[in-house]
Design a protein around this motif. Structure first.
Motif: not given
Ligand code: SF4
Ligand code: SF4
Lengths: 96, 364
Positions: A68, A71-75
């Motif tokens: 999170l 900034g990779e949300c959601p996987i």
């Protein structure tokens, strides 16, 4: 009504764990009858109505926060089920 | 260590970032329903509700065991309470839930019935041990989270040879109720936040139909503001992508697969049956009854209790509220005839009920 709470295992005897509740000093007892694997002292359990239901996984919590914050949300991936939403424009189907 | 980790799921800065991303992701109204009463309270208590963008419409679903306990089931509790030699053991929240004639367990207690409030089913078992001359009947309500704990207690009672412990079981199963809600086009639910701890028992697989058959997305998630915002972001993102998906965002507690031990205990003691839900009516295979092996524990059979379907309480709109068709403050009785001090319906009784949450947090 149904309050499942995280609790830390202090000791285990006769299939019952004595656990510390949250950050406080109060102790609760939780039957381990519904757990497939035995926990160890220091493990965090999810306790509901006198029974431990799961051993919590702090590594997963750390991973969620890392993703999170990065900034990779959601996987992506390993979804239980995936389908196109009926009526949605076809070109809406693109990768995140 | 763990507590510090959990606190990070309330980090205001991270919440702020997620809110900004959520705003950017929204391409129209997102009507989401949370199915669990603890989520309802978490959304209000954390102040999240007032921070959500106006396009995010929040509906509270049938996720509180107290709220969905049918009037007829409360009538059965009342029928049982006051019988000679019976001590009713119950979670405190059920004390004030009205039956069809407005009576509740508290009034039964005032009239002389022996009603004991317990915090867990094993506490009720201890009560049976301490009162060998009486029969202790535990009122079993709650979803897949609670049912295994009651089943586990039934096994303990058998092991300990306590034959004066019985259960009046009105447990309910979440997935069949979701099917009813999804088939109701009037509420127009776009997405679900699913009950986190139900999945601690059943995993996430039983929810696959929400996406595959109904084309809606759903997440299994925790109870902290970061958990809820992450879910909303995910749900908005999937909708913008034109995709429906059921996703486990609560991996620190839940895996996609079930807790096999809890399910095994639950399925040994109980089997599915039709059940009455307040506001939703009779739903096939959405309840649990005792298997033949444990019929001696079944208070329904032991006391010949009949569950007569009775009409809803006059004026109470709990049914519409639970379906997401009506906001609590749109019920004509809200804050007038119906307040937490003098509740008309169960949604105002339970601290996790949506009417009580609306009342307490004075939602505009
Ligand atoms: S058991 Fe837990 S997850 Fe399930 S409805 Fe109750 S509070 Fe929510
Ligand atoms: S405000 Fe009271 S009467 Fe109206 S729906 Fe809620 S609980 Fe029922």
């Amino acid at each position: 009504m149904c309050l499942a709470v995280p609790a830390e295992v202090i000791r285990i005897a006769d299939g019952v764990a004595t656990c510390r509740l949250g950050e406080g000093q109060s102790l609760i007892r939780a039957s381990l009858m519904l757990l497939p694997d035995l926990p160890s002292p220091g493990d965090q359990l999810m306790v509901h109505a006198g029974f431990a239901l799961r051993i919590m996984d702090p590594a997963e919590a750390e991973e969620t926060l890392r993703l999170l914050r990065g900034g990779e949300c959601p996987i992506e991936g390993d979804a239980t089920a995936c389908a196109a939403i009926p009526g949605a424009p076809a070109n809406a189907l693109r990768k995140a | 260590m763990h507590q510090t980790l959990l606190r990070q799921f309330r980090d205001p800065e991270l919440c702020h970032t997620l809110l900004t991303r959520l705003r950017a992701e929204l391409d129209g109204e997102l009507r989401f329903m949370e199915v669990c009463g603890t989520h309802t309270v978490a959304i209000f208590q954390s102040g999240l509700r007032s921070l959500l963008p106006p396009q995010v419409v929040h509906l509270s679903g049938p996720g509180c065991p107290v709220c969905v306990t049918h009037e007829s089931e409360v009538n059965a509790f009342l029928d049982l309470a006051g019988r000679p030699g019976v001590i009713v053991a119950t979670f405190g929240d059920l004390m004030r839930v009205p039956g069809s004639r407005g009576r509740n367990l508290k009034s039964a207690q005032a009239e002389g019935a022996r009603v004991a409030v317990v915090y867990s089913p094993p506490d009720a078992l201890a009560l049976a041990r301490d009162n060998p001359g009486d029969t202790v009947v535990f009122l079993g309500v709650g979803f897949e989270t609670t049912a295994p704990t009651v089943a586990g207690t039934v096994l303990m009672a058998r092991e300990q040879g306590l034959s004066n412990f019985k259960v009046l079981a009105f447990h309910k199963l979440v997935p069949p109720a979701l099917e009813v809600l999804l088939s109701d086009t009037e509420a127009g639910i776009d997405a679900f936040i699913l009950p986190g701890h139900v999945s601690a028992v059943i995993g996430t697989e039983p929810y696959g139909f929400i996406a595959s058959r109904f084309g809606k997305s759903a997440t299994v998630t925790g109870f902290e503001p970061v958990d809820i915002l992450e879910s909303l972001l995910f749900l908005a993102q999937r909708r913008r992508q034109g995709r429906a998906e059921v996703k486990n965002l609560y991996r620190r507690v839940v895996s996609d697969t079930s807790n096999p031990r809890a399910l095994e205990v639950m399925n040994r003691v109980f089997r599915p049956c039709d059940a009455l839900w307040r506001g939703l009516g009779r739903i096939p295979d959405s309840g649990l009854e005792f298997t033949d092996e444990f019929e001696d524990v079944d208070a329904k059979r032991r006391y010949g209790l009949s569950i007569e379907e009775c009409p809803p309480l006059p004026g109470c709109k709990c049914g519409e509220v639970l379906r997401g068709r009506l906001r609590p403050d749109q019920c004509p009785l809200f804050k007038k005839a119906c307040t937490p001090a003098k509740p008309v319906g169960p949604c105002m009784v339970s601290t996790e009920g949506s009417c009580a949450a609306y009342y307490k947090y004075q939602v505009e």
